[in-house]
Design an enzyme around this catalytic site. Structure first.
Site, short mmCIF file in Angstrom:
data_model
loop_
_atom_site.label_atom_id
_atom_site.label_comp_id
_atom_site.label_asym_id
_atom_site.label_seq_id
_atom_site.Cartn_x
_atom_site.Cartn_y
_atom_site.Cartn_z
NE ARG A 1 -4.25 -1.48 0.18
CZ ARG A 1 -4.40 -2.53 -0.63
NH1 ARG A 1 -3.48 -2.82 -1.55
NH2 ARG A 1 -5.48 -3.29 -0.55
CG HIS B 1 -3.18 -0.84 -6.85
ND1 HIS B 1 -3.57 -0.25 -5.68
CD2 HIS B 1 -3.25 -2.17 -6.61
CE1 HIS B 1 -3.87 -1.17 -4.78
NE2 HIS B 1 -3.68 -2.36 -5.34
#
Ligand code: NAP
Ligand code: GLV
Length: 310
Positions: free
Chosen positions: A225, A273
């Site tokens: 993250r 991502h």
């Protein structure tokens, strides 16, 4: 027997709804903004839901996170309390992450960024790197993804070390557990891979202190993250040479803003991502199975622990 589905884009929401309808014809499945009767909703299936999105659903039995992480669910300050959260994980997610980690660890190991820069400058420089067994790769987080990545890298031949909260045994991998061993885990590591969940304890863990424990010229791969990384510390470590290169798949704000310095940094590789995003055809089968199992038994193997944060 109704499910509300919420993803950031309406196209993707509709795609997931359609996949779930095909697999669960006996259920009513709605995009979250088209739910006719909120009291009939017993499951919500979400990726990055907006704040308060689940407040109207007073009869929720479980929330399904469309991914391994649950930080995006817990980020909702108005999240209904004590509703179980089910992760969407499995061999597909693990396989995709193994591919991403193999690609980028090997790329850093074989110094491909420098070779590509040399090509652009028409420079013939035969960079000879040590063989994999002489390269220490450290994996932060040894859960579904980290353990699989560590094992795969050990099979390639790397000297793999791993770090988790509780002790682990993984063939071919030297493991460390707990905060007290974090420094020892980092010492001498040349390629650091972050596969931790985002929690209060792991926020900002990729920082200057961490980078300074690594071998000078190390590489960093963050596929977990964005907020694990202190962006400014990475830029400084790249400038000083403590870190040679980084691959970043995740960011504090996604999409990464167009003027962010990471885009144009010569030694940072940005991926949007995509390390391991489950798609609707595969993920909907896992979601349908988990909802049916939860409905029948009141539990499921992929339950997260919201208090722990992962
Ligand atoms: P997981 O199975 O829950 O494993 C998490 C691992 O992290 C566990 O080994 C855990 O230790 C360890 N850990 C947690 N807190 C720690 C701490 N304070 N100190 C040391 N170790 C700690 O999670 P996963 O399925 O492998 O996924 C990991 C993360 O990857 C997700 O949360 C998500 O954010 C990210 N992810 C990213 C992508 C992408 O496309 N970029 C895709 C999927 C997932 P214990 O085993 O001792 O509990
Ligand atoms: C993706 O980021 C996931 O959490 O599965």
């Amino acid at each position: 027997m109704s499910i509300a589905v919420s993803l950031p884009s309406s196209d993707k929401t509709e795609w997931w709804c359609q996949m779930l309808r095909d697999l669960m014809p006996d259920w009513n499945i709605y995009p979250i903004d088209k739910v006719p009767d909120p009291d009939a909703i017993t499951y919500s299936v979400v990726w990055r839901p907006s704040t308060g999105a689940m407040t109207p659903f007073r009869n929720l039995k479980a929330i399904v996170s469309l991914g391994a992480g649950i930080d995006h669910v817990l980020a909702d300050e108005k999240l209904p309390e004590d509703v179980p959260i089910i992760r969407t994980v499995g061999t597909d997610l693990t396989q995709r992450m193994k591919e991403y980690i193999a690609l980028h660890v090997l790329r850093h190991h074989r110094e491909l960024p420098q070779i590509q820069a040399n090509q652009a400058a028409h420079v013939w420089d035969q960079i000879i790197v040590p063989p994999a067994p002489e390269r220490r790769v450290g994996i932060m987080g040894l859960g579904n993804l980290g353990a699989a990545a560590a094992q795969m890298l050990a099979q390639i031949g790397f000297n793999v070390v791993g770090w988790s909260r509780s002790p682990k045994t993984i063939t071919g991998v030297t493991t460390y557990a707990g905060d007290a061993s974090f420094g020892t885990f980092l010492d001498g590591t040349e390629i650091l891979v972050c596969l931790l969940p985002l929690t209060d304890s792991t926020l900002g863990i990729l920082n200057a202190d961490t980078f300074n424990r690594l071998k000078r010229g190390a590489s960093v791969i963050n596929a977990a993250r964005g907020p694990h990384l202190v962006d400014r510390d990475l830029i400084e470590a790249l400038s000083s040479g403590q870190i040679a290169a980084a691959t970043l798949d995740v960011f504090h704000v996604e999409p990464l803003s167009k003027d962010h310095p990471f885009w144009g940094h010569p030694r940072i590789t940005v991926t949007p991502h995509v390390a391991s995003m489950i798609d609707a055809p595969t993920g909907s089968k896992i979601v349908a199975k988990n909802i049916r199992t939860f409905e029948e038994t009141g539990s499921v193997a992929d339950l997260a622990d919201a208090k722990r944060g992962y």
